[in-house]
Design a protein around this motif. Structure first.
Motif, mmCIF file in Angstrom:
data_model
loop_
_atom_site.group_PDB
_atom_site.id
_atom_site.type_symbol
_atom_site.label_atom_id
_atom_site.label_comp_id
_atom_site.label_asym_id
_atom_site.label_seq_id
_atom_site.Cartn_x
_atom_site.Cartn_y
_atom_site.Cartn_z
ATOM 1 N N HIS A 296 2.200 28.905 3.657
ATOM 2 C CA HIS A 296 2.314 30.241 3.068
ATOM 3 C C HIS A 296 1.379 30.426 1.884
ATOM 4 O O HIS A 296 0.895 31.515 1.633
ATOM 5 N N ALA A 297 1.206 29.360 1.124
ATOM 6 C CA ALA A 297 0.279 29.450 -0.005
ATOM 7 C C ALA A 297 -0.535 28.179 -0.097
ATOM 8 O O ALA A 297 -0.055 27.089 0.240
ATOM 9 N N PHE A 298 -1.768 28.339 -0.503
ATOM 10 C CA PHE A 298 -2.663 27.212 -0.719
ATOM 11 C C PHE A 298 -3.612 27.680 -1.823
ATOM 12 O O PHE A 298 -4.670 28.221 -1.565
ATOM 13 N N HIS B 68 1.692 33.782 -5.397
ATOM 14 C CA HIS B 68 1.841 34.120 -3.982
ATOM 15 C C HIS B 68 2.490 35.479 -3.781
ATOM 16 O O HIS B 68 2.582 35.961 -2.663
ATOM 17 N N LYS B 69 2.983 36.082 -4.873
ATOM 18 C CA LYS B 69 3.592 37.403 -4.750
ATOM 19 C C LYS B 69 2.900 38.408 -5.654
ATOM 20 O O LYS B 69 2.356 38.049 -6.701
ATOM 21 N N VAL C 177 5.361 26.051 1.539
ATOM 22 C CA VAL C 177 5.744 26.164 2.952
ATOM 23 C C VAL C 177 6.882 27.158 3.084
ATOM 24 O O VAL C 177 7.878 27.063 2.382
ATOM 25 N N GLY C 178 6.739 28.103 3.962
ATOM 26 C CA GLY C 178 7.809 29.069 4.212
ATOM 27 C C GLY C 178 7.926 30.048 3.064
ATOM 28 O O GLY C 178 7.395 29.818 1.975
ATOM 29 N N ASP C 179 8.620 31.166 3.294
ATOM 30 C CA ASP C 179 8.681 32.162 2.218
ATOM 31 C C ASP C 179 9.794 31.853 1.223
ATOM 32 O O ASP C 179 10.022 32.605 0.285
ATOM 33 N N LYS C 180 10.475 30.717 1.390
ATOM 34 C CA LYS C 180 11.484 30.339 0.413
ATOM 35 C C LYS C 180 11.196 28.963 -0.193
ATOM 36 O O LYS C 180 12.048 28.370 -0.846
ATOM 37 N N MET D 141 10.718 32.395 -7.905
ATOM 38 C CA MET D 141 11.075 31.344 -6.956
ATOM 39 C C MET D 141 12.526 31.440 -6.483
ATOM 40 O O MET D 141 12.980 30.613 -5.709
ATOM 41 N N LYS D 142 13.258 32.445 -7.000
ATOM 42 C CA LYS D 142 14.636 32.725 -6.565
ATOM 43 C C LYS D 142 15.541 31.486 -6.595
ATOM 44 O O LYS D 142 16.331 31.245 -5.675
ATOM 45 N N ALA D 143 15.440 30.730 -7.686
ATOM 46 C CA ALA D 143 16.209 29.484 -7.764
ATOM 47 C C ALA D 143 17.714 29.734 -7.755
ATOM 48 O O ALA D 143 18.494 28.834 -7.464
ATOM 49 N N TYR D 144 18.131 30.970 -8.085
ATOM 50 C CA TYR D 144 19.569 31.261 -8.084
ATOM 51 C C TYR D 144 20.128 31.401 -6.667
ATOM 52 O O TYR D 144 21.322 31.421 -6.456
#
Lengths: 461, 289
Positions: B83-85, A172-173, B38-41, A266-269
């Motif tokens: 946000h992603a699929f 996604h990035k 879902v969402g950017d986080k 995924m920025k888990a931190y």
């Protein structure tokens, strides 16, 4: 005289402090430091540094502009050959490339080419980005698979030549290994990676994320139905290797790819993000490359007592010297000449220790490195609750398995010639998918070569 | 961004959503899954595909609110976007490559448990469209938790319902019903395809082993990227370590090490419970206002 000035040291975050945060380790040069360091360059007539640069940046010219204070001009010079100066200034192994060949380096310390490149890239980001000359639209379309360094470099060059370029990214990035692999403290994501990707987009390159070539759409569909005249595969080497020892599937054993993807992509931190990460009390990272260093330093920052276990000695560590140095400063424990033989689990199936043997170095093997031999009766256990396998990666077989006539070798790497041409006309490849895991800059170099070959292929069609 | 075209609560806390995703719809085949975010986080959540409409360019997913992310997915409404699929991921069901005439001779039984009925549907539908009538068992805790009954009835040979509490259909577990069909009702099958909770799939494979019936299962392991990059989905199949995302998600159930798979599935449970607590927490001292 230029070479009377010693190399300007670069400011870094205090090791004790940075071992607890994800802020960047190195602060980079400010304007005064950059100009002073740039003044050390001899602007050689036959610059050896350029020969050693995989993307052939005109190093003496851009450094000369830095010395004069013409930073925009310096940025323009670099942009002809690279869209990612802030990235490369941070992650290139300059010591064995440009700086390794610097004439000043024979008697003194070489010019800090990497830090200067970084300075110019960052200056450009902070001053609205770099404008780059671009040929008018030539009406031909090229698809790029993967938005990592190879794909971004190939896309930039083709866009400059007037091609309509679209990158297809599975995640996604955008950024590939720059996003999921290299940690924030070495390569900031929003501040640097995203901004340099903007440079590429500014050239007119389109990027479609969440599209897995080989699953969502095939290369043949892109060429036959969507009108792409050529395809460049820069899908990297994403498949993690495991050791194949007993106990490897216990809970708590993860690949470096998984650990770093959770932390970086995924920025888990960051508590605001939903993805969990488990670090436990003691983390043992198996391996000695840059990825192992990234994983162990990430584990340290997440609060673990973090160890490297490597089967050869420090001299053979494949990681960059700078990374090993930084890791040591941050309090990473290095257990050299040690090789795991088994993962030991507790009654609930969680890792509780890793069984290892001591090694000693024997005769040099085919790679020229002395091969490690087991020391008899040296078995011992290291207690830990997480084991991270950083043993290297190989290319994902998805593209080969869904593209007829595309040849791969027995390691799963795509077979391509010097120019990037594969066994299928119109399909080119470069970077880790061809070479196996290597560096950002080698992938960019391969992307550039392929862009040239694609241009010739389409013109001669 | 991927727009939600339809949303329906098909059972308590189970939602069916049609998502606008033309590329995924075009390439989707039975047995495959998608990664949703879902969402950017948000997390990357693997979800099985429960239907696809290639003409409309939409893909249907069924989600049960279990953790933080599934709750976020289910909280979205028509017109909002994911946000992603990304997908379709994983290998399609093996049978789609089989010789169709051979396949038509086969007696196939699907065993769906809970939301497992969702990924079973496109498989039974594909078989139906290709002239193969497969029997289907749908199992759930109680009648209200049975999903996709009408859709499945339209494409299945025989449809059997089993509920734990006996509120509808057969009173008992799906494994009891398999025994009943074979031992008491004169049924026999050449192949069983079981999709549902790990524990159900484990016991289905133990049941079918006794009859020596080939059994395929679809593993819903942990995943991060879903494309072969992370290895979180490692499973031991026939003594070999495989990745559920690229080597599966469907495997020969008699070769799967279910105990390991279930243990690995729970790896982040304690962390997730904490996150869930956090998400559901209502501030009692007024800080949330």
């Amino acid at each position: 005289m230029a070479n009377k000035i010693p190399r300007v040291p670069v400011r870094e975050q205090d090791p004790k402090v940075r071992a607890t945060n994800f802020e960047e380790v190195c602060y980079g040069y400010n304007i005064q430091e950059a100009q002073l360091e740039a003044s050390r360059c001899l602007t050689c007539k036959k610059p050896k540094c350029v020969e050693m640069c995989p993307v052939s940046i005109d190093i003496p010219s851009f450094i000369d502009e830095v010395a004069k204070g013409n930073f925009a001009e310096a940025a323009t010079i670099i942009s002809r050959d690279s869209s990612l100066p802030s990235v490369c200034g941070r992650v290139c192994p300059q010591e064995v490339q440009c700086e390794g060949a610097c004439i000043i380096g024979i008697k003194k310390e070489p010019v800090a080419i990497g830090k200067l490149e970084r300075f110019v890239g960052d200056w450009s980001i902070n001053n609205g980005g770099t404008k780059c000359e671009k040929a008018p639209d030539n009406g031909s379309k090229v698809a790029i698979v993967g938005s990592g360094p190879a794909g971004l470099a190939c896309a930039s060059d083709l866009a400059k030549l007037g091609y309509g370029v679209k990158i297809f990214e599975a995640l996604h990035k955008v950024g590939g290994v720059l996003e999921y692999g290299i940690p924030e403290f070495r390569l900031p994501k929003d501040k640097i990676v995203a901004k340099e990707v903007e440079n590429v987009k500014r050239l007119g390159v389109e990027i479609e994320t969440d599209t897995i070539v080989g699953r969502t759409v095939t290369i043949d569909e892109l060429m036959d139905e969507e009108g792409y005249e050529a395809v460049f595969v820069g899908s990297g080497a994403g498949l993690p290797k495991f050791m194949g020892i007993n106990g490897e599937n216990y809970n708590g054993v993860v690949s470096a790819n998984e650990f770093l993807t959770r932390a970086n992509l995924m920025k888990a931190y960051d508590d605001d993000y939903d993805t969990p990460i488990y670090v436990g009390h003691r983390v043992v990272v198996i391996g000695g490359g840059n990825v192992a260093m990234d994983a162990v330093r990430t584990a340290k920052r997440l609060g673990a007592d973090a160890h490297i276990v490597y089967r050869r000695s420090e001299a053979e560590l494949p990681a960059r010297v700078e990374e090993v140095h930084h890791a040591k400063e941050e309090g990473i424990n290095f257990q050299m000449l040690t090789n795991p033989t088994e993962v030991i689990g507790d009654e609930n199936g969680w890792v509780k220790a890793i069984r290892c043997v001591k090694m000693e170095l024997g005769e040099p093997d085919a790679s020229g490195r002395r091969s490690p031999i087991i020391v008899a009766g040296s078995e011992f256990d290291i207690e830990c609750d997480v084991v991270i396998m950083a043993l290297g990666t190989s290319p994902n077989p998805l593209i080969v398995s869904t593209t007829q006539g595309l040849e791969a070798n027995r390691w799963g790497c795509l077979v391509a010639d010097e120019s990037g041409a594969t066994s299928r006309p119109g399909i080119f490849a470069g970077g880790d998918v061809v070479t196996g895991a290597a560096t950002v800059i080698l992938a960019m170099g391969a992307g550039r070569k392929a862009a040239k070959a694609i241009d010739e292929y389409i013109k001669n069609k | 961004m991927f727009k939600i075209l339809e949303k329906r609560e098909i059972a308590p806390n189970i939602f069916q959503m049609a998502i606008e995703a033309p590329r995924v719809a075009r390439s989707a085949q039975p047995g495959q899954f998608v990664i949703v975010r879902v969402g950017d986080k948000g997390e990357r959540v693997p979800l099985t595909i429960s239907d696809y409409d290639k003409e409309r360019g939409s893909v249907t997913i069924v989600t049960q609110t279990i953790g933080v992310s599934t709750k976020k997915i289910c909280a979205l409404n028509v017109g909002e976007e994911l946000h992603a699929f990304a997908g379709p991921l994983g290998l399609p069901s093996e049978f789609i490559k089989e010789d169709i005439n051979e396949l038509r001779k086969k007696r196939i039984l699907f065993v769906a448990g809970g939301v497992g009925a969702a990924p079973v549907y496109p498989q039974v539908k594909w078989l139906h469209e290709n002239g193969v009538q497969a029997d289907v068992i749908v199992g759930a805790k109680s009648s209200e938790m049975i999903i996709m009954e009408d859709e499945l009835r339209a494409v299945a040979g025989n449809l059997y319902i089993a509920t734990d509490d006996g509120s509808v259909g057969f009173h008992g577990l799906v494994t009891n019903l398999i025994n009943d069909l074979i031992d008491n009702q004169g049924k026999m099958y050449d192949e069983v395809i079981a999709i549902g909770p790990m524990i159900m799939m484990k016991f289905v494979t133990l049941t079918t082993k006794a009859y020596n019936i080939k059994t395929i299962v679809s593993l819903n392991t942990l995943m991060v990227d879903g494309t072969g990059m992370c290895g979180a989905c490692r499973v031991t199949v026939g003594g070999k370590t495989l990745f559920a995302c690229v080597d599966g998600p469907e495997f020969d159930g008699h070769l799967v090490d279910f105990d390991e798979a279930m243990r690995r599935q729970g790896m982040y449970k304690s962390l997730e419970a904490k996150a869930n607590e956090h998400a559901d927490h209502v501030c009692k001292i007024g800080l949330g206002k």
